[in-house]
Design a protein around this motif. Structure first.
Motif, short mmCIF file in Angstrom:
data_model
loop_
_atom_site.label_atom_id
_atom_site.label_comp_id
_atom_site.label_asym_id
_atom_site.label_seq_id
_atom_site.Cartn_x
_atom_site.Cartn_y
_atom_site.Cartn_z
N LEU A 28 -18.48 3.03 -1.87
CA LEU A 28 -18.84 4.44 -1.71
C LEU A 28 -17.64 5.25 -1.26
O LEU A 28 -17.37 6.34 -1.78
CB LEU A 28 -19.98 4.58 -0.70
CG LEU A 28 -20.41 6.01 -0.35
CD1 LEU A 28 -20.91 6.74 -1.58
CD2 LEU A 28 -21.48 6.00 0.74
N GLU A 29 -16.88 4.73 -0.31
CA GLU A 29 -15.71 5.44 0.18
C GLU A 29 -14.66 5.59 -0.93
O GLU A 29 -14.00 6.62 -1.04
CB GLU A 29 -15.11 4.70 1.38
CG GLU A 29 -16.01 4.79 2.63
CD GLU A 29 -15.55 3.88 3.74
OE1 GLU A 29 -14.54 3.14 3.55
OE2 GLU A 29 -16.19 3.89 4.81
N ARG A 30 -14.52 4.55 -1.76
CA ARG A 30 -13.57 4.63 -2.88
C ARG A 30 -14.02 5.68 -3.89
O ARG A 30 -13.20 6.44 -4.42
CB ARG A 30 -13.45 3.27 -3.59
CG ARG A 30 -12.73 2.21 -2.79
CD ARG A 30 -11.95 1.25 -3.68
NE ARG A 30 -12.68 0.80 -4.86
CZ ARG A 30 -13.31 -0.38 -4.97
NH1 ARG A 30 -13.34 -1.20 -3.92
NH2 ARG A 30 -13.88 -0.73 -6.09
N ILE A 31 -15.30 5.72 -4.15
CA ILE A 31 -15.84 6.70 -5.10
C ILE A 31 -15.61 8.12 -4.59
O ILE A 31 -15.16 8.99 -5.33
CB ILE A 31 -17.34 6.45 -5.35
CG1 ILE A 31 -17.53 5.15 -6.14
CG2 ILE A 31 -17.98 7.62 -6.09
CD1 ILE A 31 -18.97 4.67 -6.18
N ILE A 32 -15.95 8.35 -3.33
CA ILE A 32 -15.78 9.69 -2.76
C ILE A 32 -14.31 10.11 -2.78
O ILE A 32 -13.96 11.23 -3.14
CB ILE A 32 -16.33 9.74 -1.32
CG1 ILE A 32 -17.86 9.61 -1.34
CG2 ILE A 32 -15.92 11.03 -0.61
CD1 ILE A 32 -18.49 9.50 0.02
N ALA A 33 -13.41 9.17 -2.41
CA ALA A 33 -11.98 9.49 -2.40
C ALA A 33 -11.47 9.78 -3.81
O ALA A 33 -10.74 10.75 -4.04
CB ALA A 33 -11.20 8.34 -1.78
N ALA A 34 -11.87 8.94 -4.78
CA ALA A 34 -11.40 9.11 -6.16
C ALA A 34 -11.93 10.41 -6.76
O ALA A 34 -11.18 11.20 -7.35
CB ALA A 34 -11.82 7.92 -7.00
N ALA A 35 -13.23 10.62 -6.61
CA ALA A 35 -13.84 11.83 -7.18
C ALA A 35 -13.29 13.08 -6.50
O ALA A 35 -13.00 14.08 -7.17
CB ALA A 35 -15.36 11.77 -7.03
#
Length: 209
Positions: A28-35
């Motif tokens: 989730l943290e990777r998704i939020i950071a990437a997006a």
């Protein structure tokens, strides 16, 4: 044999996460950071879910486990920033005695967050108004507006001239002023300080002197 006494349940916040939950949180943290990085760089309209999945190093199927559409993913990212901004503002307001000044301490980080990318911020506000309230991240966004009103209400209750039953209504109006100022097309090219001063000026007229 003596029966061991049941131990009190560990508070939910203190319970350690299992491996599966930790992995989900990391993704989730990777998704939020990437997006968030892609949205800030190119704008939400120009970014695809495939680009987000690639940058987060996950499959698109996994991505859609966290948000089933790009608009929901956008809300997820924006909500994350809104939470941090609101927490920052509430903490600052605790140490400010003046009501107007404390209200603006709450409002300023929210405005700064919303206008870190002006068009994305305006898109977020449109999603709040016209999005599907049954979508989980849309519900979270609406809940944040309620939390904002509650924080503003708490500050307004400090003023003895404001009746407790009026404070909530005034907080709703103050919140509406903030959102309208952020969303107004005429303000699209104005600075954060300009928008803040507009909001503060309207609150000064509305509140007792």
């Amino acid at each position: 044999m003596k029966t061991p006494q049941a131990q009190p349940a560990m508070p939910l916040a203190a319970q350690p996460l299992g491996r599966r939950e930790r992995n989900k949180q990391v993704k989730l943290e990777r998704i939020i950071a990437a997006a968030g990085e892609l949205f800030d760089t190119y704008g939400v309209d120009a970014v695809t879910t495939q680009q987000i999945a690639d940058k987060a190093d996950i499959g698109t199927g996994t991505l859609f486990l966290y948000a089933k559409s790009k608009s929901e993913l956008f809300l997820l990212v924006q909500n994350s920033g809104y939470v941090a901004a609101l927490e920052q503002g509430m903490a600052a307001a605790e140490n400010i005695p003046g009501v107007i000044e404390a209200l603006m301490a709450i409002i300023r980080p929210v405005v700064e967050c919303n206008r870190s990318h002006v068009e994305n911020g305006r898109t977020y506000l449109r999603e709040l108004v016209f999005g599907d309230p049954e979508e989980p991240h849309h519900r979270d966004a609406l809940a944040l507006t309620i939390e904002t009103e509650a924080a503003l209400t708490a500050v307004l209750c400090r003023d003895e001239r404001i009746k407790p039953d009026e404070a909530g209504t005034l907080a709703q109006i103050a919140s509406a002023i903030m959102f309208i100022s952020m969303a107004a097309t005429i303000n699209a090219t104005r600075t954060v300080d300009d928008v803040i001063e507009e909001i503060a000026g309207r609150l000064r007229v509305m509140l007792p002197h």
